[in-house]
Design a protein around this motif. Sequence first.
Motif, short mmCIF file in Angstrom:
data_model
loop_
_atom_site.label_atom_id
_atom_site.label_comp_id
_atom_site.label_asym_id
_atom_site.label_seq_id
_atom_site.Cartn_x
_atom_site.Cartn_y
_atom_site.Cartn_z
N GLN A 16 0.83 -1.21 0.00
CA GLN A 16 0.00 0.00 0.00
C GLN A 16 0.86 1.26 0.00
OE1 GLN A 16 -2.44 -0.53 3.49
NE2 GLN A 16 -3.87 -1.93 2.47
N GLN A 17 1.90 1.25 0.85
CA GLN A 17 2.79 2.42 0.93
C GLN A 17 3.55 2.63 -0.37
OE1 GLN A 17 4.94 1.00 4.43
NE2 GLN A 17 4.11 2.65 5.67
N LEU A 18 3.99 1.53 -0.99
CA LEU A 18 4.72 1.63 -2.25
C LEU A 18 3.84 2.18 -3.36
CD1 LEU A 18 7.04 -1.48 -2.72
CD2 LEU A 18 7.66 0.92 -3.02
N SER A 19 2.59 1.76 -3.39
CA SER A 19 1.67 2.27 -4.41
C SER A 19 1.51 3.78 -4.29
CB SER A 19 0.30 1.58 -4.29
OG SER A 19 0.40 0.22 -4.64
N GLU A 20 1.38 4.26 -3.05
CA GLU A 20 1.26 5.70 -2.82
C GLU A 20 2.54 6.42 -3.22
OE1 GLU A 20 -1.27 7.56 -1.71
OE2 GLU A 20 -2.70 5.93 -1.46
N ALA B 241 -7.24 11.26 -12.92
CA ALA B 241 -7.45 9.93 -13.50
C ALA B 241 -8.92 9.69 -13.81
CB ALA B 241 -6.96 8.85 -12.52
N GLU B 242 -9.81 10.46 -13.19
CA GLU B 242 -11.24 10.26 -13.34
C GLU B 242 -11.85 11.05 -14.49
OE1 GLU B 242 -13.17 8.00 -11.25
OE2 GLU B 242 -11.04 7.48 -11.33
N GLN B 243 -11.07 11.88 -15.13
CA GLN B 243 -11.62 12.74 -16.19
C GLN B 243 -12.02 11.92 -17.42
OE1 GLN B 243 -10.61 16.82 -16.86
NE2 GLN B 243 -9.60 16.22 -18.74
N GLY B 244 -13.24 12.12 -17.85
CA GLY B 244 -13.73 11.42 -19.03
C GLY B 244 -15.18 11.03 -18.88
N VAL B 245 -15.63 10.13 -19.75
CA VAL B 245 -17.02 9.70 -19.79
C VAL B 245 -17.19 8.41 -18.99
CG1 VAL B 245 -18.94 9.01 -21.28
CG2 VAL B 245 -17.34 10.77 -22.05
N VAL C 273 -8.25 -2.53 -15.60
CA VAL C 273 -8.53 -2.81 -14.19
C VAL C 273 -10.03 -3.02 -14.01
CG1 VAL C 273 -8.51 -1.86 -11.85
CG2 VAL C 273 -6.55 -1.51 -13.36
N GLU C 274 -10.41 -4.08 -13.29
CA GLU C 274 -11.83 -4.36 -13.10
C GLU C 274 -12.07 -5.00 -11.74
OE1 GLU C 274 -13.07 -8.43 -15.09
OE2 GLU C 274 -12.08 -7.14 -16.58
N THR C 275 -13.31 -4.92 -11.29
CA THR C 275 -13.71 -5.54 -10.04
C THR C 275 -15.19 -5.89 -10.09
OG1 THR C 275 -13.86 -5.29 -7.62
CG2 THR C 275 -14.22 -3.32 -8.94
N GLY C 276 -15.58 -6.93 -9.36
CA GLY C 276 -16.99 -7.28 -9.26
C GLY C 276 -17.65 -6.63 -8.05
N GLY D 176 -16.99 4.43 -2.39
CA GLY D 176 -15.95 5.25 -3.01
C GLY D 176 -14.60 4.57 -3.07
N GLU D 177 -14.56 3.24 -3.20
CA GLU D 177 -13.28 2.52 -3.24
C GLU D 177 -12.70 2.59 -4.66
OE1 GLU D 177 -13.61 -1.35 -1.52
OE2 GLU D 177 -14.51 -0.59 0.34
N LEU D 178 -12.00 3.69 -4.93
CA LEU D 178 -11.49 3.98 -6.27
C LEU D 178 -9.98 3.85 -6.41
CD1 LEU D 178 -13.63 7.14 -7.11
CD2 LEU D 178 -13.80 4.91 -8.22
N ASN D 179 -9.29 3.60 -5.31
CA ASN D 179 -7.82 3.60 -5.35
C ASN D 179 -7.26 2.65 -6.40
OD1 ASN D 179 -6.75 5.57 -3.77
ND2 ASN D 179 -6.22 4.25 -2.06
N GLU D 180 -7.86 1.46 -6.51
CA GLU D 180 -7.36 0.47 -7.48
C GLU D 180 -7.41 1.03 -8.90
OE1 GLU D 180 -8.31 -4.17 -8.84
OE2 GLU D 180 -9.66 -3.10 -7.46
N PHE D 181 -8.47 1.76 -9.21
CA PHE D 181 -8.62 2.32 -10.56
C PHE D 181 -7.68 3.51 -10.78
CE2 PHE D 181 -12.58 0.13 -9.73
CZ PHE D 181 -12.74 -0.62 -10.89
N ILE D 182 -7.56 4.34 -9.76
CA ILE D 182 -6.73 5.54 -9.90
C ILE D 182 -5.25 5.17 -9.97
CG2 ILE D 182 -5.96 7.61 -8.65
CD1 ILE D 182 -8.89 8.04 -7.85
N ILE D 183 -4.82 4.27 -9.12
CA ILE D 183 -3.42 3.82 -9.17
C ILE D 183 -3.16 3.09 -10.48
CG2 ILE D 183 -1.77 2.21 -8.15
CD1 ILE D 183 -2.98 2.95 -5.41
N GLY D 184 -4.13 2.28 -10.91
CA GLY D 184 -3.99 1.58 -12.19
C GLY D 184 -3.84 2.53 -13.35
#
Length: 377
Positions: free
Chosen positions: A106-110, A192-196, A339-342, A351-359
């Motif tokens: 987690q720390q490394l990703s940040e 990272a969230e900009q778009g459609v 990146v995907e999740t079920g 609001g668990e978006l970290n996986e998508f933003i880091i990806g």
Amino acid sequence: MIEVTLGLLHELEERLTHAQAFLHIDTLQQTVAELERVSSATDFWNDADAARITMEKLARAKQTISQVADIKAGLEDAQVALQLLDETGDEAFTIEASVCVEKIEQQLSELELTSWFTEEFDYGDAIVTVTPGQGGLEAQDWTDMLFHMYLKYCASRGWKVTINDAPTAEVIGIDRATFTVAGENAYGMLRAEQGVHRLVRISPTDDKKRRQTTFAGVEVIPVLPADVDVQIDPNDLRIDVYHASGHGGQGVNTTDSAVRITHIPTGIVVTCQNERSQLQNKAFAMQILRSRLYELKKAQRDAELDEIRGPKHDISFGNQIRSYVLYPYQMVKDLRTGVETGKVNAVLENGELNEFIIGYHRWVAAGKPDSGISDSE
């Protein structure tokens, strides 16, 4: 539980080495020493704006150095736990090593995110606007869902959110949402969230319960520091006031407190109705207008609009960056990074978006390989 091996620890050490090299940690330590020397001068606070910028740089540099030190300490702890496991066979050390590695990852990703930030304002605050696209009333509801998803994500990171404008739609959802996010790396993360964004679900307004596809657009721009000069001629502005309503406007709509500012030469329109005071709403609206004009002028000067605001597309089918599917199956998938999740509820409701933003930032740092986006997604 993560299975910890010497090979895994070696991979983590390599990731740390790459991040340190990119961040120039040795130089950063010299920077800290120099900024501390500058900030100790007796006349340091004579220029408050310059002093604030210096202190922000100092705090950011210190935090980065501290992050590296924490990861190094965690790696040492994990290595000791593995050694003791080998010597004693006590399975308690397996758990200890796993906990250490989970925290390190987690720390490394940040830390890697920080090393990937290259935009001028990545470390600062952001202004986010969510607007309905194709889909009619459903798109207004989808806009409201995204709005609350981002509020939860910002809260999870400890960022402060100021809702500038979020008027309730007549039937369902909201007409739009504009909010300012204050916190470390807010702009860098949220761009990272900009778009459609595309939603597929059973329509809540259709009596026949048919599947509906709707869209909303997300724009992310930086809050400009005070030392960035943007010239705005007052004669180019048309300022209208009106009754506030909806989010932030409830209880204040007995007076004309809401403000709409139109920049006539560009056609940019900014509205703000969160505050009770018309003057406060005008100040927020002008802040947003400054940022939007800066982005526009930078794009015109560089002739590279895609680098700043992303490609300009209709908020409709075929242009989405991410799909959120609630029916006939459940999945959230970023069409740029794969990146995907079920865990759809975790994303939309928590609001668990970290996986998508880091990806996304890892994808950009790798040179944006083919994203595989297609109309069939």
